[in-house]
Write a protein that holds these residues in place. Structure first.
Motif, PDB file in Angstrom:
ATOM      1  N   LYS A 129       0.821  -1.200   0.000  1.00  0.00           N
ATOM      2  CA  LYS A 129       0.000   0.000   0.000  1.00  0.00           C
ATOM      3  C   LYS A 129       0.858   1.255   0.000  1.00  0.00           C
ATOM      4  CE  LYS A 129      -4.013  -2.080   2.277  1.00  0.00           C
ATOM      5  NZ  LYS A 129      -4.834  -2.099   3.491  1.00  0.00           N
ATOM      6  N   ILE A 130       1.998   1.221   0.725  1.00  0.00           N
ATOM      7  CA  ILE A 130       2.880   2.369   0.789  1.00  0.00           C
ATOM      8  C   ILE A 130       3.436   2.696  -0.593  1.00  0.00           C
ATOM      9  CG2 ILE A 130       5.089   3.174   1.721  1.00  0.00           C
ATOM     10  CD1 ILE A 130       4.445   1.568   4.255  1.00  0.00           C
ATOM     11  N   MET A 131       3.613   1.681  -1.433  1.00  0.00           N
ATOM     12  CA  MET A 131       4.178   1.878  -2.768  1.00  0.00           C
ATOM     13  C   MET A 131       3.187   2.521  -3.733  1.00  0.00           C
ATOM     14  SD  MET A 131       6.029  -1.833  -3.130  1.00  0.00           S
ATOM     15  CE  MET A 131       6.424  -1.588  -4.858  1.00  0.00           C
ATOM     16  N   LEU A 132       1.907   2.566  -3.383  1.00  0.00           N
ATOM     17  CA  LEU A 132       0.873   3.096  -4.261  1.00  0.00           C
ATOM     18  C   LEU A 132       0.655   4.587  -4.011  1.00  0.00           C
ATOM     19  CD1 LEU A 132      -1.797   0.253  -4.076  1.00  0.00           C
ATOM     20  CD2 LEU A 132      -0.082   0.606  -5.840  1.00  0.00           C
ATOM     21  N   MET A 133       0.601   5.365  -5.103  1.00  0.00           N
ATOM     22  CA  MET A 133       0.332   6.791  -5.002  1.00  0.00           C
ATOM     23  C   MET A 133      -0.894   7.106  -5.828  1.00  0.00           C
ATOM     24  SD  MET A 133       2.730  10.022  -6.107  1.00  0.00           S
ATOM     25  CE  MET A 133       2.735   9.535  -7.844  1.00  0.00           C
ATOM     26  N   GLU A 134      -1.898   7.674  -5.192  1.00  0.00           N
ATOM     27  CA  GLU A 134      -3.103   8.016  -5.936  1.00  0.00           C
ATOM     28  C   GLU A 134      -2.813   9.182  -6.864  1.00  0.00           C
ATOM     29  OE1 GLU A 134      -7.845   9.123  -5.301  1.00  0.00           O
ATOM     30  OE2 GLU A 134      -6.662   8.339  -3.612  1.00  0.00           O
ATOM     31  N   ILE A 135      -3.152   9.012  -8.148  1.00  0.00           N
ATOM     32  CA  ILE A 135      -2.857  10.057  -9.134  1.00  0.00           C
ATOM     33  C   ILE A 135      -4.116  10.690  -9.710  1.00  0.00           C
ATOM     34  CG2 ILE A 135      -0.624   9.071  -9.784  1.00  0.00           C
ATOM     35  CD1 ILE A 135      -2.080   7.889 -12.269  1.00  0.00           C
ATOM     36  N   GLY A 136      -5.275  10.084  -9.466  1.00  0.00           N
ATOM     37  CA  GLY A 136      -6.497  10.649 -10.013  1.00  0.00           C
ATOM     38  C   GLY A 136      -7.641   9.652  -9.983  1.00  0.00           C
ATOM     39  N   ARG A 137      -8.637   9.922 -10.800  1.00  0.00           N
ATOM     40  CA  ARG A 137      -9.813   9.054 -10.878  1.00  0.00           C
ATOM     41  C   ARG A 137     -10.211   8.838 -12.338  1.00  0.00           C
ATOM     42  NH1 ARG A 137     -12.614   7.780  -6.258  1.00  0.00           N
ATOM     43  NH2 ARG A 137     -11.697   8.706  -4.374  1.00  0.00           N
ATOM     44  N   VAL A 138     -10.966   7.780 -12.547  1.00  0.00           N
ATOM     45  CA  VAL A 138     -11.450   7.487 -13.897  1.00  0.00           C
ATOM     46  C   VAL A 138     -12.542   8.486 -14.266  1.00  0.00           C
ATOM     47  CG1 VAL A 138     -12.555   5.792 -15.385  1.00  0.00           C
ATOM     48  CG2 VAL A 138     -10.905   5.033 -13.660  1.00  0.00           C
ATOM     49  N   GLU A 139     -12.271   9.282 -15.269  1.00  0.00           N
ATOM     50  CA  GLU A 139     -13.225  10.284 -15.730  1.00  0.00           C
ATOM     51  C   GLU A 139     -14.189   9.711 -16.764  1.00  0.00           C
ATOM     52  OE1 GLU A 139     -14.874  14.237 -16.353  1.00  0.00           O
ATOM     53  OE2 GLU A 139     -13.754  13.284 -14.731  1.00  0.00           O
ATOM     54  N   ALA A 140     -13.680   8.841 -17.633  1.00  0.00           N
ATOM     55  CA  ALA A 140     -14.505   8.268 -18.698  1.00  0.00           C
ATOM     56  C   ALA A 140     -13.878   6.968 -19.191  1.00  0.00           C
ATOM     57  CB  ALA A 140     -14.655   9.248 -19.858  1.00  0.00           C
ATOM     58  N   ILE A 141     -14.737   6.105 -19.740  1.00  0.00           N
ATOM     59  CA  ILE A 141     -14.311   4.825 -20.321  1.00  0.00           C
ATOM     60  C   ILE A 141     -14.900   4.737 -21.722  1.00  0.00           C
ATOM     61  CG2 ILE A 141     -14.365   2.304 -20.092  1.00  0.00           C
ATOM     62  CD1 ILE A 141     -15.045   2.775 -17.092  1.00  0.00           C
ATOM     63  N   PHE A 142     -14.072   4.341 -22.685  1.00  0.00           N
ATOM     64  CA  PHE A 142     -14.538   4.185 -24.060  1.00  0.00           C
ATOM     65  C   PHE A 142     -14.161   2.806 -24.586  1.00  0.00           C
ATOM     66  CE2 PHE A 142     -14.123   8.786 -23.647  1.00  0.00           C
ATOM     67  CZ  PHE A 142     -15.292   9.242 -24.231  1.00  0.00           C
ATOM     68  N   ARG A 143     -15.058   2.288 -25.407  1.00  0.00           N
ATOM     69  CA  ARG A 143     -14.820   1.018 -26.094  1.00  0.00           C
ATOM     70  C   ARG A 143     -15.165   1.223 -27.573  1.00  0.00           C
ATOM     71  NH1 ARG A 143     -18.338  -3.730 -23.842  1.00  0.00           N
ATOM     72  NH2 ARG A 143     -20.002  -2.341 -24.527  1.00  0.00           N
ATOM     73  N   TYR A 144     -14.395   0.555 -28.450  1.00  0.00           N
ATOM     74  CA  TYR A 144     -14.551   0.712 -29.892  1.00  0.00           C
ATOM     75  C   TYR A 144     -14.778  -0.671 -30.504  1.00  0.00           C
ATOM     76  CZ  TYR A 144     -12.334   4.977 -28.328  1.00  0.00           C
ATOM     77  OH  TYR A 144     -12.035   6.128 -27.620  1.00  0.00           O
ATOM     78  N   PRO A 145     -16.034  -1.093 -30.636  1.00  0.00           N
ATOM     79  CA  PRO A 145     -16.309  -2.458 -31.110  1.00  0.00           C
ATOM     80  C   PRO A 145     -15.704  -2.768 -32.473  1.00  0.00           C
ATOM     81  CG  PRO A 145     -18.282  -1.471 -30.176  1.00  0.00           C
ATOM     82  CD  PRO A 145     -17.280  -0.375 -30.301  1.00  0.00           C
ATOM     83  N   VAL A 146     -15.748  -1.778 -33.390  1.00  0.00           N
ATOM     84  CA  VAL A 146     -15.159  -1.944 -34.718  1.00  0.00           C
ATOM     85  C   VAL A 146     -14.022  -0.940 -34.850  1.00  0.00           C
ATOM     86  CG1 VAL A 146     -15.533  -1.938 -37.209  1.00  0.00           C
ATOM     87  CG2 VAL A 146     -17.387  -2.635 -35.660  1.00  0.00           C
ATOM     88  N   LYS A 147     -12.859  -1.405 -35.184  1.00  0.00           N
ATOM     89  CA  LYS A 147     -11.682  -0.546 -35.274  1.00  0.00           C
ATOM     90  C   LYS A 147     -11.939   0.654 -36.173  1.00  0.00           C
ATOM     91  CE  LYS A 147      -6.695  -0.764 -35.992  1.00  0.00           C
ATOM     92  NZ  LYS A 147      -6.415  -0.317 -34.606  1.00  0.00           N
ATOM     93  N   SER A 148     -11.666   1.836 -35.648  1.00  0.00           N
ATOM     94  CA  SER A 148     -11.773   3.140 -36.321  1.00  0.00           C
ATOM     95  C   SER A 148     -13.197   3.655 -36.484  1.00  0.00           C
ATOM     96  CB  SER A 148     -11.073   3.141 -37.686  1.00  0.00           C
ATOM     97  OG  SER A 148      -9.686   3.316 -37.520  1.00  0.00           O
ATOM     98  N   MET A 149     -14.210   2.865 -36.091  1.00  0.00           N
ATOM     99  CA  MET A 149     -15.576   3.395 -36.087  1.00  0.00           C
ATOM    100  C   MET A 149     -15.854   4.101 -34.761  1.00  0.00           C
ATOM    101  SD  MET A 149     -17.997   0.640 -38.061  1.00  0.00           S
ATOM    102  CE  MET A 149     -17.681   0.178 -39.751  1.00  0.00           C
ATOM    103  N   ARG A 150     -17.013   4.731 -34.680  1.00  0.00           N
ATOM    104  CA  ARG A 150     -17.405   5.482 -33.490  1.00  0.00           C
ATOM    105  C   ARG A 150     -17.396   4.582 -32.258  1.00  0.00           C
ATOM    106  NH1 ARG A 150     -22.108   9.061 -34.919  1.00  0.00           N
ATOM    107  NH2 ARG A 150     -20.405  10.412 -35.587  1.00  0.00           N
ATOM    108  N   GLY A 151     -16.946   5.141 -31.140  1.00  0.00           N
ATOM    109  CA  GLY A 151     -16.854   4.381 -29.908  1.00  0.00           C
ATOM    110  C   GLY A 151     -18.093   4.502 -29.041  1.00  0.00           C
ATOM    111  N   GLU A 152     -18.083   3.715 -27.959  1.00  0.00           N
ATOM    112  CA  GLU A 152     -19.153   3.742 -26.960  1.00  0.00           C
ATOM    113  C   GLU A 152     -18.586   4.289 -25.656  1.00  0.00           C
ATOM    114  OE1 GLU A 152     -21.436  -0.414 -27.982  1.00  0.00           O
ATOM    115  OE2 GLU A 152     -19.553  -0.530 -26.884  1.00  0.00           O
ATOM    116  N   ARG A 153     -19.320   5.182 -25.029  1.00  0.00           N
ATOM    117  CA  ARG A 153     -18.930   5.676 -23.704  1.00  0.00           C
ATOM    118  C   ARG A 153     -19.646   4.824 -22.651  1.00  0.00           C
ATOM    119  NH1 ARG A 153     -17.675  11.836 -22.036  1.00  0.00           N
ATOM    120  NH2 ARG A 153     -17.170  11.475 -19.828  1.00  0.00           N
ATOM    121  N   LEU A 154     -18.883   4.277 -21.714  1.00  0.00           N
ATOM    122  CA  LEU A 154     -19.400   3.325 -20.730  1.00  0.00           C
ATOM    123  C   LEU A 154     -19.254   3.860 -19.313  1.00  0.00           C
ATOM    124  CD1 LEU A 154     -17.620   0.144 -22.167  1.00  0.00           C
ATOM    125  CD2 LEU A 154     -19.918   0.962 -22.735  1.00  0.00           C
ATOM    126  N   GLU A 155     -20.117   3.381 -18.440  1.00  0.00           N
ATOM    127  CA  GLU A 155     -19.977   3.683 -17.009  1.00  0.00           C
ATOM    128  C   GLU A 155     -19.078   2.666 -16.320  1.00  0.00           C
ATOM    129  OE1 GLU A 155     -21.109   6.342 -15.162  1.00  0.00           O
ATOM    130  OE2 GLU A 155     -21.493   7.112 -17.183  1.00  0.00           O
TER     131      GLU A 155
END
Length: 253
Positions: free
Chosen positions: A9-35
């Motif tokens: 635990k001492i070795m871990l430094m909190e740097i931030g939080r997850v603001e957004a998650i994206f997934r791209y089912p088909v390469k180079s097509m529009r992505g999906e924003r996920l919770e």
């Protein structure tokens, strides 16, 4: 005397939080924003499992990407109503609003017509990635590139999987994570990735994610500001559930 878990635990430094998650089912097509998303050994489940292959190409990278056909960014993969989060999309909506079967001849014909050469939809179980299976960028980095370019930039230009809201402000902090690991969540059930390389950017960042209108100043700015790097790539070292709002810890090796 501290036990091993305390030392870890001492070795871990909190740097931030997850603001957004994206997934791209088909390469180079529009992505999906996920919770939330399940992260397996080959990245986010369902991410870039499909791609168009350029039929006449015999190189080691035959995939059709937005750098060759920017209009791909305006095609939208659609999932069935009963599809699970890792399921493949059943349909793709064209920029004109037509819905076509993802593996159908109509879609391949439409994309091939725009590209000017035949293409074939392919499915790869472990995904089709440029360099690594997870990409990460911080909101501060995107904001700074926009400031230097004199534009308001949508983070989707950079096609990340994970967007980080940093605890301490500052652009291009991702470079300092190289060689370490990002640990998501406070328990043992969250994923972790080894940060393996900087994300060397290509012309795709020049294209507006909604209109595909190009602006070459974006990539020029990334080159000037940080030697063409923006964000980092990582390899999954622990599987688990990724969620918006999760704390992110940097672990040094």
């Amino acid at each position: 005397m501290s036990n091993p878990s305390d030392r870890q635990k001492i070795m871990l430094m909190e740097i931030g939080r997850v603001e957004a998650i994206f997934r791209y089912p088909v390469k180079s097509m529009r992505g999906e924003r996920l919770e939330f998303a399940e992260v397996g050994l080959h990245g986010i489940e369902g991410d870039r499992r499909l791609a168009f292959r350029r039929v006449d190409d015999r190189s080691g990278f035959p995939w059709l990407t937005a750098s060759r056909l920017p209009e791909l960014l305006r095609f939208t993969p659609l999932r069935g109503e009963k599809g699970g989060e890792g399921d493949l999309p059943a349909l793709v909506r064209t920029p004109e609003g037509r819905e076509m079967s993802v593996f159908g001849d109509d879609l391949a014909g439409e994309v091939g017509r725009r590209y000017g050469s035949p293409v074939q939809m392919m499915q790869l179980r472990h995904g089709i990635f440029d360099d690594a299976s997870i990409s990460v960028i911080a909101t501060d980095t995107v904001s700074e590139i926009g400031r230097l370019a004199g534009k308001s930039l949508d983070v989707r230009r950079f096609r990340p999987n994970v967007v980080v809201r940093l605890s301490q402000a500052g652009a291009f902090q991702e470079d300092g994570w190289l060689g370490g690991a990002l640990v998501f969540g406070e328990g043992e059930d969250g994923p972790a990735i080894a940060v393996t390389m900087r994300d060397l950017r290509c012309s795709v960042v020049n294209y507006d994610p909604d209109t595909a209108v190009p602006d070459s100043e974006v990539l020029k700015t990334v080159v000037r500001a940080n030697k063409n790097n923006a964000g980092v790539y990582g390899a999954v070292t622990r599987i688990g559930r990724l969620a918006v709002g999760q704390p992110i810890f940097l672990r040094r090796s």
